[in-house]
Design an enzyme around this catalytic site. Structure first.
Site, PDB file in Angstrom:
ATOM      1  CB  SER A   1      26.886  48.928   7.346  1.00 33.44           C
ATOM      2  OG  SER A   1      27.115  47.596   7.797  1.00 33.44           O
TER       3      SER A   1
ATOM      4  CG  HIS B   1      25.638  44.891  12.121  1.00 36.30           C
ATOM      5  ND1 HIS B   1      26.066  43.580  11.211  1.00 36.30           N
ATOM      6  CD2 HIS B   1      25.699  46.097  10.621  1.00 36.30           C
ATOM      7  CE1 HIS B   1      26.243  43.751   9.884  1.00 36.30           C
ATOM      8  NE2 HIS B   1      27.064  45.716   9.802  1.00 36.30           N
TER       9      HIS B   1
ATOM     10  CG  ASP C   1      27.913  42.440   6.145  1.00 40.45           C
ATOM     11  OD1 ASP C   1      26.592  42.329   7.383  1.00 40.45           O
ATOM     12  OD2 ASP C   1      27.459  42.596   5.500  1.00 40.45           O
TER      13      ASP C   1
ATOM     14  CG  ASP D   1      29.968  45.712   7.557  1.00 37.65           C
ATOM     15  OD1 ASP D   1      29.321  44.950   8.070  1.00 37.65           O
ATOM     16  OD2 ASP D   1      30.172  46.695   7.396  1.00 37.65           O
TER      17      ASP D   1
ATOM     18  CD  GLU E   1      33.402  47.966   6.562  1.00 40.04           C
ATOM     19  OE1 GLU E   1      32.715  48.093   6.930  1.00 40.04           O
ATOM     20  OE2 GLU E   1      33.645  48.848   5.284  1.00 40.04           O
TER      21      GLU E   1
ATOM     22  CB  THR F   1      31.612  50.997   7.120  1.00 36.52           C
ATOM     23  OG1 THR F   1      30.272  50.028   7.251  1.00 36.52           O
ATOM     24  CG2 THR F   1      32.216  50.846   8.243  1.00 36.52           C
TER      25      THR F   1
ATOM     26  CG  HIS G   1      22.533  43.336   9.485  1.00 39.91           C
ATOM     27  ND1 HIS G   1      22.833  45.067   9.741  1.00 39.91           N
ATOM     28  CD2 HIS G   1      23.366  42.742   8.743  1.00 39.91           C
ATOM     29  CE1 HIS G   1      24.018  44.683   8.567  1.00 39.91           C
ATOM     30  NE2 HIS G   1      24.338  43.456   8.309  1.00 39.91           N
TER      31      HIS G   1
END
Ligand SMILES: [Zn+2]
Length: 434
Positions: A81, A302, A259, A33, A254, A134, A397
């Site tokens: 996400s 992303h 992130d 992530d 994940e 996610t 992001h």
């Protein structure tokens, strides 16, 4: 004779281009992530052996085959996400915040649901709360990622042919699963799931279905977590439990908090999460080596933070500065906040970061301490960024393309440039061949 041969070869060429490639039995789908390309470069330099002139490759470099665009279904270009998870699980682009639903809030079928209908076993492994955007984009349907309780409910209420979608769920989130209005842990137990909230018990789990929740919400950041490499540990157990699946399995793993470190603009935090993710990838890669009927695909949803290596015009990035930092900026600020004596304060700073500061900088930090933990954390990270020449353009992001990595017999399918929906389409095609 010559003519005949060439006809045969033409026929064979045609046959090679139209014949479907044998679908892998198992799919390991890993998502970092927020993991834009600069995170992989940073991790490469971070892990470099200083005793050799050459910069060694990481497991990410070994598996890198392509790139993917990540834009959502609006004019923003920058995805969140939830929309990205929907694209990566269902092939459909949607609006930011949507959990596997379209603009009309109509459910979009996910690859986990298709796999379940095909009799495969399914799982999700994360270090966020298990009902975070996610994993939710693979298992639930909801107009908003913020409806955490409803999403958790969906994990047991959303059924395929009368069966719960995921056979294995490992992550955080007890506060959403054990509530006053509903105890989902009890409901999963009644449905035959083994449940654990302890790392010792995780090791003892020996059969599916399984629900493991190891934190009230997301895990403690990998850099601050006394439990070493939690994602690696869960990945090992997940593959062990899913391996006997007769019709194969699909598991989404994940690296959730790369992130979160990006949002916090915390480079040491990000490198620790990348390390846990890399170690989990090594486990998955080794599984493919011993189970060649398995495909491993890795990407990101992303990029987060607009990370750059070399900031403010400096032609340098100092990994040794980052390596010495022992905790996240938030943790360091929490430790330093209570220390009122400047000398004691600076000694503690040195112990936590190994970074020497001049008198002006020491004063700057002491001043930030009087403004509270948040301001102090920002000041701490600014010093680390300054000395390592780490740059950030955003606390959110960005629209940077993300890397695509693959390993196994079908890896070439993921080579080159593609959109995130293409990755899902290729994987779903494999699942549908079952
Ligand atoms: Zn994010």
């Amino acid at each position: 004779m010559l003519k005949k041969l060439s006809l045969i070869s033409i026929a064979c060429l045609a046959c090679a281009s139209t014949t479907a490639i044998a679908a892998p039995k198992n799919i390991i789908y890993m998502i970092g992530d927020g993991m834009g390309p600069a995170y992989l470069a940073a991790y490469r330099y971070y892990m470099d052996n200083p005793d050799t002139k050459v910069v060694e490759s990481t497991v990410f470099d070994e598996l890198w085959v392509g790139n993917a665009s990540t834009y959502p279904d609006d004019d923003t270009v920058v995805t969140d996400s939830a929309a990205a998870a929907t694209a990566l699980s269902s092939t459909h682009k949607t609006y930011n915040g949507a959990i596997a639903v379209d603009h009309d809030h109509k459910s979009l079928t996910t690859m986990m649901e298709i796999a379940k209908a095909k009799g495969m076993q399914t799982g999700v492994v994360v270090t966020a709360q298990i009902n975070h955007a996610t994993p939710a984009g693979f298992l639930a349907h909801d107009p908003s990622r913020n409806n955490y309780n409803q999403i958790a409910d969906d994990y047991i209420d959303n059924k395929v042919d009368g069966r719960i979608v995921a056979d294995l769920m490992l992550g955080g989130g007890t506060s959403y699963f054990i509530r006053e209005d509903r105890n989902l842990v009890e409901e999963f137990k009644q449905a035959g799931y083994q449940y654990t909230d302890s790392w010792t018990e995780l090791k003892a789990l020996n059969k599916l279905p399984v629900l493991g929740l190891f934190a009230p919400k997301g895990f403690v950041s990998a850099l601050d977590n006394p439990e070493p490499l939690p994602l690696k540990q869960m990945t090992e157990k997940a593959l062990e439990l899913l391996s006997p699946a007769e019709k194969g399995f699909v598991v989404m793993i994940e690296g959730s908090q790369i992130d979160w470190c990006g949002h916090a603009n915390d480079i040491a935090c990000a490198m620790a999460e990348m390390h846990d993710f890399a170690e989990a990838i090594k486990v998955a890669k080794a599984y493919v080596d011993t189970h060649p009927d398995t495909l491993l695909v890795i990407t990101a949803d992303h990029e987060t933070g607009g990370l750059s290596l070399g900031a403010n015009g400096n032609y340098s990035w100092k990994r040794d500065v980052v390596q010495k930092v022992k905790h996240t900026g938030d943790y360091i600020a929490g430790q330093l906040l209570a220390l009122k004596d400047d000398k004691v304060f600076y000694q503690a700073w040195l112990g936590l970061t190994g970074l020497e500061l001049n008198a002006d900088e020491q004063q700057l930090l002491s001043k930030a301490r009087t403004e509270g933990q948040k301001a102090l954390a920002v000041a701490v990270k600014q010093r680390i960024d300054h000395y390592s020449s780490t740059g950030w353009t955003s606390s959110g992001h960005t629209a940077a393309d993300v890397p695509v990595l693959a390993y196994g017999a079908d890896k070439q399918q993921f080579a080159g440039f593609q959109d995130n929906t293409d990755i899902a389409a290729k994987l779903i095609k494999f699942i549908q061949q079952k």
